[in-house]
Design a protein around this motif. Structure first.
Motif, PDB file in Angstrom:
ATOM      1  N   SER A  39      21.173 -10.949 -13.170  1.00  0.00           N
ATOM      2  CA  SER A  39      22.552 -10.960 -12.668  1.00  0.00           C
ATOM      3  C   SER A  39      22.790  -9.695 -11.856  1.00  0.00           C
ATOM      4  O   SER A  39      22.350  -8.607 -12.228  1.00  0.00           O
ATOM      5  N   SER A  40      23.451  -9.845 -10.729  1.00  0.00           N
ATOM      6  CA  SER A  40      23.611  -8.723  -9.813  1.00  0.00           C
ATOM      7  C   SER A  40      25.009  -8.692  -9.210  1.00  0.00           C
ATOM      8  O   SER A  40      25.754  -9.657  -9.290  1.00  0.00           O
ATOM      9  N   ASN A  41      25.345  -7.560  -8.613  1.00  0.00           N
ATOM     10  CA  ASN A  41      26.629  -7.386  -7.968  1.00  0.00           C
ATOM     11  C   ASN A  41      26.458  -6.456  -6.779  1.00  0.00           C
ATOM     12  O   ASN A  41      25.676  -5.498  -6.851  1.00  0.00           O
ATOM     13  N   TYR A  42      27.177  -6.751  -5.702  1.00  0.00           N
ATOM     14  CA  TYR A  42      26.968  -6.029  -4.455  1.00  0.00           C
ATOM     15  C   TYR A  42      28.274  -5.453  -3.921  1.00  0.00           C
ATOM     16  O   TYR A  42      29.349  -6.039  -4.109  1.00  0.00           O
ATOM     17  N   SER A  43      28.164  -4.333  -3.212  1.00  0.00           N
ATOM     18  CA  SER A  43      29.315  -3.784  -2.516  1.00  0.00           C
ATOM     19  C   SER A  43      29.805  -4.792  -1.487  1.00  0.00           C
ATOM     20  O   SER A  43      28.998  -5.329  -0.716  1.00  0.00           O
ATOM     21  N   PRO A  44      31.103  -5.062  -1.451  1.00  0.00           N
ATOM     22  CA  PRO A  44      31.617  -6.042  -0.494  1.00  0.00           C
ATOM     23  C   PRO A  44      31.264  -5.708   0.956  1.00  0.00           C
ATOM     24  O   PRO A  44      31.006  -6.615   1.759  1.00  0.00           O
ATOM     25  N   SER A  45      31.196  -4.417   1.270  1.00  0.00           N
ATOM     26  CA  SER A  45      30.941  -4.021   2.658  1.00  0.00           C
ATOM     27  C   SER A  45      29.475  -4.215   3.061  1.00  0.00           C
ATOM     28  O   SER A  45      29.154  -4.217   4.250  1.00  0.00           O
ATOM     29  N   LEU A  46      28.582  -4.381   2.096  1.00  0.00           N
ATOM     30  CA  LEU A  46      27.157  -4.510   2.389  1.00  0.00           C
ATOM     31  C   LEU A  46      26.572  -5.840   1.921  1.00  0.00           C
ATOM     32  O   LEU A  46      25.413  -6.138   2.207  1.00  0.00           O
ATOM     33  N   LYS A  47      27.368  -6.609   1.217  1.00  0.00           N
ATOM     34  CA  LYS A  47      26.870  -7.811   0.528  1.00  0.00           C
ATOM     35  C   LYS A  47      26.068  -8.750   1.427  1.00  0.00           C
ATOM     36  O   LYS A  47      25.060  -9.313   0.999  1.00  0.00           O
ATOM     37  N   SER A  48      26.497  -8.908   2.668  1.00  0.00           N
ATOM     38  CA  SER A  48      25.836  -9.868   3.551  1.00  0.00           C
ATOM     39  C   SER A  48      24.447  -9.405   3.980  1.00  0.00           C
ATOM     40  O   SER A  48      23.642 -10.202   4.488  1.00  0.00           O
ATOM     41  N   ARG A  49      24.128  -8.130   3.752  1.00  0.00           N
ATOM     42  CA  ARG A  49      22.851  -7.595   4.249  1.00  0.00           C
ATOM     43  C   ARG A  49      21.930  -7.110   3.138  1.00  0.00           C
ATOM     44  O   ARG A  49      20.800  -6.696   3.420  1.00  0.00           O
ATOM     45  N   VAL A  50      22.385  -7.135   1.905  1.00  0.00           N
ATOM     46  CA  VAL A  50      21.637  -6.496   0.814  1.00  0.00           C
ATOM     47  C   VAL A  50      21.063  -7.513  -0.167  1.00  0.00           C
ATOM     48  O   VAL A  50      21.712  -8.501  -0.513  1.00  0.00           O
ATOM     49  N   THR A  51      19.841  -7.207  -0.627  1.00  0.00           N
ATOM     50  CA  THR A  51      19.236  -7.947  -1.728  1.00  0.00           C
ATOM     51  C   THR A  51      18.566  -6.948  -2.648  1.00  0.00           C
ATOM     52  O   THR A  51      17.860  -6.048  -2.183  1.00  0.00           O
ATOM     53  N   ILE A  52      18.807  -7.075  -3.953  1.00  0.00           N
ATOM     54  CA  ILE A  52      18.095  -6.251  -4.907  1.00  0.00           C
ATOM     55  C   ILE A  52      17.354  -7.167  -5.873  1.00  0.00           C
ATOM     56  O   ILE A  52      17.772  -8.298  -6.129  1.00  0.00           O
ATOM     57  N   SER A  53      16.251  -6.655  -6.403  1.00  0.00           N
ATOM     58  CA  SER A  53      15.442  -7.447  -7.318  1.00  0.00           C
ATOM     59  C   SER A  53      14.758  -6.530  -8.312  1.00  0.00           C
ATOM     60  O   SER A  53      14.589  -5.329  -8.057  1.00  0.00           O
ATOM     61  N   VAL A  54      14.384  -7.093  -9.439  1.00  0.00           N
ATOM     62  CA  VAL A  54      13.710  -6.349 -10.502  1.00  0.00           C
ATOM     63  C   VAL A  54      12.370  -7.016 -10.785  1.00  0.00           C
ATOM     64  O   VAL A  54      12.286  -8.237 -10.883  1.00  0.00           O
ATOM     65  N   ASP A  55      11.321  -6.214 -10.887  1.00  0.00           N
ATOM     66  CA  ASP A  55       9.992  -6.718 -11.244  1.00  0.00           C
ATOM     67  C   ASP A  55       9.587  -6.073 -12.565  1.00  0.00           C
ATOM     68  O   ASP A  55       9.128  -4.932 -12.595  1.00  0.00           O
ATOM     69  N   MET A  56       9.764  -6.810 -13.655  1.00  0.00           N
ATOM     70  CA  MET A  56       9.515  -6.222 -14.968  1.00  0.00           C
ATOM     71  C   MET A  56       8.033  -5.968 -15.197  1.00  0.00           C
ATOM     72  O   MET A  56       7.675  -5.042 -15.928  1.00  0.00           O
ATOM     73  N   SER A  57       7.183  -6.774 -14.575  1.00  0.00           N
ATOM     74  CA  SER A  57       5.749  -6.582 -14.789  1.00  0.00           C
ATOM     75  C   SER A  57       5.271  -5.257 -14.199  1.00  0.00           C
ATOM     76  O   SER A  57       4.306  -4.668 -14.672  1.00  0.00           O
ATOM     77  N   LYS A  58       5.962  -4.802 -13.150  1.00  0.00           N
ATOM     78  CA  LYS A  58       5.584  -3.538 -12.506  1.00  0.00           C
ATOM     79  C   LYS A  58       6.518  -2.396 -12.878  1.00  0.00           C
ATOM     80  O   LYS A  58       6.341  -1.268 -12.414  1.00  0.00           O
ATOM     81  N   ASN A  59       7.514  -2.704 -13.694  1.00  0.00           N
ATOM     82  CA  ASN A  59       8.509  -1.695 -14.107  1.00  0.00           C
ATOM     83  C   ASN A  59       9.153  -1.029 -12.894  1.00  0.00           C
ATOM     84  O   ASN A  59       9.319   0.207 -12.864  1.00  0.00           O
ATOM     85  N   HIS A  60       9.528  -1.828 -11.920  1.00  0.00           N
ATOM     86  CA  HIS A  60      10.246  -1.265 -10.797  1.00  0.00           C
ATOM     87  C   HIS A  60      11.297  -2.243 -10.280  1.00  0.00           C
ATOM     88  O   HIS A  60      11.309  -3.424 -10.636  1.00  0.00           O
ATOM     89  N   PHE A  61      12.217  -1.724  -9.479  1.00  0.00           N
ATOM     90  CA  PHE A  61      13.200  -2.579  -8.832  1.00  0.00           C
ATOM     91  C   PHE A  61      13.314  -2.173  -7.377  1.00  0.00           C
ATOM     92  O   PHE A  61      12.892  -1.075  -6.988  1.00  0.00           O
ATOM     93  N   SER A  62      13.844  -3.092  -6.571  1.00  0.00           N
ATOM     94  CA  SER A  62      13.756  -2.917  -5.123  1.00  0.00           C
ATOM     95  C   SER A  62      15.081  -3.188  -4.429  1.00  0.00           C
ATOM     96  O   SER A  62      15.974  -3.845  -4.973  1.00  0.00           O
ATOM     97  N   LEU A  63      15.159  -2.663  -3.217  1.00  0.00           N
ATOM     98  CA  LEU A  63      16.329  -2.846  -2.354  1.00  0.00           C
ATOM     99  C   LEU A  63      15.861  -3.284  -0.978  1.00  0.00           C
ATOM    100  O   LEU A  63      14.898  -2.729  -0.440  1.00  0.00           O
TER     101      LEU A  63
END
Lengths: 110, 120
Positions: free
Chosen positions: B56-80
């Motif tokens: 579950s995620s939430n985005y700044s309204p001013s950036l929402k149309s251009r942003v994606t975030i994700s989490v990779d638990m197998s690699k213990n990292h998250f991305s933007l």
């Protein structure tokens, strides 16, 4: 409105007490958090949930809340406390709340 | 002690996609919120987005149309990922860990930040 307002600057002499305020309607319903950011460094949380102090943060840092205003108080200010301070809150409850930051206050230790 | 480290290109061309990764060491990525914040030169902090380990995620309204975030638990990292960047996206980008508390979270650990410049 969903804005947090801080004074742009506060100046104190060493040993005095610095008070930095943050105002916003959301603060009457949501907790406030305070971050210290020294030049060229990442922010560090110094107060959470209005008045809780994380481990490792000196006791001279304290927080208070009243209505739509919160205050960060630094007692016995030291030269190392010179930094930018940001208040932070959220516009509602729950994981889908939007994170809000104040504009930041530059604390100068004269 | 948990540490966060941002990584990615320091220079991105206008209209391209900015991609950053935050690697979590010394702790698990589970049971926390993971947040991206940025700071334009000489300006204040701006929240970009956050995500819980469930996705579950939430985005700044001013950036929402251009942003994606994700989490990779197998690699213990998250991305933007931030698409269609312009000079206004030039900033120091921070990742931070959010500790669940009551019905919200607070950001207790931050990465050191990575500078991204948008320029041709």
């Amino acid at each position: 409105s969903n804005e947090l307002t801080q004074p742009s600057s506060v100046s104190v002499s060493p040993g005095q007490t610095a008070r930095i305020t943050c105002s916003g309607d959301v603060l009457s319903k949501q907790y406030a958090y305070w971050f210290q950011q020294r030049p060229g460094q990442a922010p560090v949380m110094v107060i959470y949930k209005d008045n809780e102090r994380p481990s490792g943060i000196p006791e001279r840092f304290s927080g208070s809340s009243s209505g739509t205003k919160v205050t960060l108080t630094i007692s016995g200010v030291q030269a190392e406390d010179e930094a930018d301070y940001y208040c932070q809150s959220a516009d509602s409850n729950g994981t889908y709340a939007h994170v809000l930051f104040g504009g930041g206050t530059k604390l100068s230790v004269l | 002690q948990v540490q966060l480290q941002e990584s990615g290109p320091g220079l991105v061309e206008p209209s391209e996609t900015l991609s950053l990764t935050c690697t979590v060491s010394g702790g698990s990525i589970k049971n926390y919120f993971w947040t991206w914040i940025r700071q334009p030169p000489g300006k204040g902090l701006e929240w970009i987005a956050h995500m819980y380990e469930t996705g579950s995620s939430n985005y700044s309204p001013s950036l929402k149309s251009r942003v994606t975030i994700s989490v990779d638990m197998s690699k213990n990292h998250f991305s933007l990922k931030l698409t269609s960047v312009t000079a206004a996206d030039t900033a120091v980008y921070y990742c931070a860990r959010g500790v669940p508390s009551e019905d919200y979270f607070y950001m207790d650990v931050w990465g050191k930040g990575t500078t991204v410049t948008v320029s041709s």
